[in-house]
Design a protein around this motif. Structure first.
Motif, PDB file in Angstrom:
ATOM      1  N   VAL A  76      66.701  -3.791  -5.263  1.00 38.80           N
ATOM      2  CA  VAL A  76      65.594  -4.107  -6.169  1.00 38.80           C
ATOM      3  C   VAL A  76      64.309  -3.841  -5.410  1.00 38.80           C
ATOM      4  O   VAL A  76      64.043  -4.476  -4.387  1.00 38.80           O
ATOM      5  CB  VAL A  76      65.655  -5.564  -6.654  1.00 38.80           C
ATOM      6  CG1 VAL A  76      64.435  -5.878  -7.509  1.00 38.80           C
ATOM      7  CG2 VAL A  76      66.927  -5.805  -7.449  1.00 38.80           C
ATOM      8  N   THR A  77      63.515  -2.892  -5.867  1.00 37.51           N
ATOM      9  CA  THR A  77      62.305  -2.472  -5.172  1.00 37.51           C
ATOM     10  C   THR A  77      61.097  -2.668  -6.060  1.00 37.51           C
ATOM     11  O   THR A  77      61.109  -2.269  -7.234  1.00 37.51           O
ATOM     12  CB  THR A  77      62.392  -0.988  -4.749  1.00 37.51           C
ATOM     13  OG1 THR A  77      63.544  -0.807  -3.923  1.00 37.51           O
ATOM     14  CG2 THR A  77      61.155  -0.580  -3.962  1.00 37.51           C
ATOM     15  N   VAL A  78      60.061  -3.308  -5.513  1.00 35.60           N
ATOM     16  CA  VAL A  78      58.796  -3.499  -6.215  1.00 35.60           C
ATOM     17  C   VAL A  78      57.727  -2.735  -5.454  1.00 35.60           C
ATOM     18  O   VAL A  78      57.520  -2.966  -4.254  1.00 35.60           O
ATOM     19  CB  VAL A  78      58.432  -5.001  -6.304  1.00 35.60           C
ATOM     20  CG1 VAL A  78      57.104  -5.165  -7.031  1.00 35.60           C
ATOM     21  CG2 VAL A  78      59.523  -5.773  -7.018  1.00 35.60           C
ATOM     22  N   ASN A  79      57.058  -1.798  -6.121  1.00 34.29           N
ATOM     23  CA  ASN A  79      56.033  -0.954  -5.509  1.00 34.29           C
ATOM     24  C   ASN A  79      54.660  -1.296  -6.064  1.00 34.29           C
ATOM     25  O   ASN A  79      54.514  -1.634  -7.252  1.00 34.29           O
ATOM     26  CB  ASN A  79      56.317   0.530  -5.749  1.00 34.29           C
ATOM     27  CG  ASN A  79      57.586   0.990  -5.044  1.00 34.29           C
ATOM     28  OD1 ASN A  79      57.969   0.438  -4.012  1.00 34.29           O
ATOM     29  ND2 ASN A  79      58.248   1.988  -5.601  1.00 34.29           N
ATOM     30  N   THR A  88      50.800   1.533  -1.738  1.00 31.74           N
ATOM     31  CA  THR A  88      50.061   0.618  -0.853  1.00 31.74           C
ATOM     32  C   THR A  88      50.897  -0.568  -0.401  1.00 31.74           C
ATOM     33  O   THR A  88      50.574  -1.195   0.598  1.00 31.74           O
ATOM     34  CB  THR A  88      48.806   0.098  -1.565  1.00 31.74           C
ATOM     35  OG1 THR A  88      49.195  -0.561  -2.786  1.00 31.74           O
ATOM     36  CG2 THR A  88      47.863   1.250  -1.905  1.00 31.74           C
ATOM     37  N   GLY A  89      51.954  -0.867  -1.121  1.00 31.95           N
ATOM     38  CA  GLY A  89      52.814  -1.990  -0.742  1.00 31.95           C
ATOM     39  C   GLY A  89      54.177  -1.838  -1.381  1.00 31.95           C
ATOM     40  O   GLY A  89      54.310  -1.283  -2.479  1.00 31.95           O
ATOM     41  N   GLN A  90      55.200  -2.345  -0.687  1.00 28.98           N
ATOM     42  CA  GLN A  90      56.567  -2.220  -1.195  1.00 28.98           C
ATOM     43  C   GLN A  90      57.400  -3.410  -0.731  1.00 28.98           C
ATOM     44  O   GLN A  90      57.336  -3.804   0.433  1.00 28.98           O
ATOM     45  CB  GLN A  90      57.204  -0.921  -0.718  1.00 28.98           C
ATOM     46  CG  GLN A  90      58.591  -0.655  -1.290  1.00 28.98           C
ATOM     47  CD  GLN A  90      59.174   0.651  -0.795  1.00 28.98           C
ATOM     48  OE1 GLN A  90      59.662   0.735   0.334  1.00 28.98           O
ATOM     49  NE2 GLN A  90      59.103   1.693  -1.626  1.00 28.98           N
ATOM     50  N   LEU A  91      58.172  -3.962  -1.647  1.00 29.06           N
ATOM     51  CA  LEU A  91      59.104  -5.046  -1.346  1.00 29.06           C
ATOM     52  C   LEU A  91      60.478  -4.619  -1.827  1.00 29.06           C
ATOM     53  O   LEU A  91      60.669  -4.326  -3.011  1.00 29.06           O
ATOM     54  CB  LEU A  91      58.675  -6.349  -2.028  1.00 29.06           C
ATOM     55  CG  LEU A  91      59.615  -7.547  -1.838  1.00 29.06           C
ATOM     56  CD1 LEU A  91      59.665  -7.947  -0.371  1.00 29.06           C
ATOM     57  CD2 LEU A  91      59.166  -8.729  -2.693  1.00 29.06           C
TER      58      LEU A  91
END
Length: 264
Positions: A76-79, A88-91
């Protein structure tokens, strides 16, 4: 749509992207179709939905009495991207690790918004009132540690240990070790050095005891028929600074040619 008014798959177009909702929709009405409803605040989905292509939305909320679950067979990736589309950011939540890539990572308290943990390229800051390490091996630091205070928990001992190398404590204005209600012990396998380059070594106590000092031999010139048990000794210093005991007499019994000084 078949004759009964049922749809096996419904396609919804948003921002020039097609989103396929893989669920059964029955009997379309004025406010939506089955589990898919259109409200004043947006689109509302009931139950479990599967999106086969990217979903572009501004905000996702769950019901007040239910959690929001994001589930995937892989990661599960949140960009987060800027106005130019640059990342600019990734979880990423994966099977083996949770990874966060950003310029600065922060963990804040739910009340007051206090920063509990923050990390960037230059430093890691822990803002909690107390840092507690519960592992049996303690904390391992590869380089120097700077702190104004090291304290053990109440009724617990504080132990600083270097199993295979040296332990160094340095301070330009002094190092103070204080045991307010107990003993202070310093033990070593070889030499114990107390050195003051410009000042003095001051021992202040009601009783100063030097144990296991060697006893030198002393031969008196006047023979005595009876030799009483010796209970008083004189503290002597060899030319090299070594201390030893010599049986006390009417005068000084310290001799520079004592066997203690000759063999030290």
């Amino acid at each position: 749509m078949d004759r009964s008014g049922n749809l096996a798959t419904e396609e919804l177009k948003m921002d020039e992207k097609w989103i396929i909702v893989n669920e059964e929709v029955r009997r379309p009405g004025a406010d939506g179709m089955g589990n898919l409803r259109v409200t004043k605040k947006g689109i509302r989905l009931e139950g479990i939905s599967e999106f086969l292509l990217p979903l572009y939305v501004k905000e996702i909320n769950s019901r007040k009495d239910s959690p929001l679950v994001l589930q995937s067979d892989r990661n599960v990736t949140v960009n987060a991207r800027n106005h130019m589309g640059q990342l600019t950011g990734q979880l990423t939540v994966g099977a083996d690790a949770v990874e966060a890539q950003c310029k600065r990572f922060e963990v804040r308290a739910s009340e007051g918004g206090k920063v509990l943990f923050s990390a960037d390229e230059d430093e890691i800051v822990i803002g909690a009132d107390r840092l507690k390490v519960t592992g049996t091996e303690g904390a391992v630091f590869g380089h120097s540690v700077e702190t104004p205070h090291i304290r053990a928990e109440p009724s617990q001992d504080l132990k600083l240990e270097s199993p295979t190398r040296s332990l160094v404590m340095e301070a330009p204005r002094g190092v103070q070790i204080n045991a307010a209600a107990g003993d202070l012990k310093a033990t070593c396998r070889k030499e114990l050095h107390l050195q003051s380059t410009e000042g003095e070594i001051f021992l202040n106590a009601d009783t100063i005891r030097l144990g296991n000092l060697p006893v030198g031999s002393f031969s008196s010139s006047s023979p005595s028929s009876s030799i009483p048990r010796q209970t008083i000794y004189e503290l002597c210093v060899c030319p090299n600074g070594k201390l030893y005991l010599s049986p006390a007499g009417a005068g000084s019994t310290c001799q520079s040619s004592s066997n203690i000084c000759l063999w030290s």
